[in-house]
Design a protein around this motif. Structure first.
Motif: not given
Length: 144
Positions: A61-67, A122-144
């Motif tokens: 889930x993005x929280x910052x940037x143009x994503x 699980x949960x955590x944070x992410x940041x990167x460069x997505x389709x030309x924009x710098x973005x960041x946010x959080x992630x959540x995970x569940x095991x299948x």
């Protein structure tokens, strides 16, 4: 009293046979005492089964940037390695304590994430460069 060469040759060959017998016994004992290849690989960390093994559905889930889009991607965890279970290139690792670090690449877009897995979530944070924009946010995970 005369000693014939024949009995001496017989006993000399018995010493050789006895030595060969001990070499054979030592080889069998060494083979029985040595770990098999799978155990050795597991101990070396190459094929270590882990508490987090399985397919994990990770929602970014993005929280910052143009994503703006939230995406869910399946990851595969096996031992200490994290890899893609479909879509994009995923590399990373997870510790025995559940600390996870990954890098995801899809075309020219990339993101780095870190966080923690506990049980089947699980949960955590992410940041990167997505389709030309710098973005960041959080992630959540569940095991299948």
């Amino acid at each position: 009293m005369t000693i014939s060469a024949r009995p001496i040759a017989f006993f000399a060959s018995c010493k050789v046979l006895r030595a060969l017998k001990w070499v054979f016994v030592a080889a069998i004992l060494a083979g029985a005492a040595a770990p098999d290849t799978a155990d050795a690989a597991r101990r070396a960390g190459m094929v270590r089964a882990g508490a987090y093994d399985g397919i994990w559905n990770v929602t970014f889930a993005p929280q910052a940037g143009n994503c703006h889009a939230t995406n869910t991607v399946p990851f595969n965890v096996f031992g200490t390695r994290v890899s893609s279970a479909g879509g994009g290139k995923v590399t990373g690792g997870v510790s025995r304590g559940g600390i996870v670090s990954v890098r995801i690449t899809v075309g020219a877009s990339w993101a780095n994430g870190s966080g923690r897995l506990v049980g089947n979530s699980g949960a955590g944070r992410w940041s990167g460069f997505i389709t030309g924009d710098r973005c960041s946010g959080i992630w959540q995970a569940s095991r299948s």
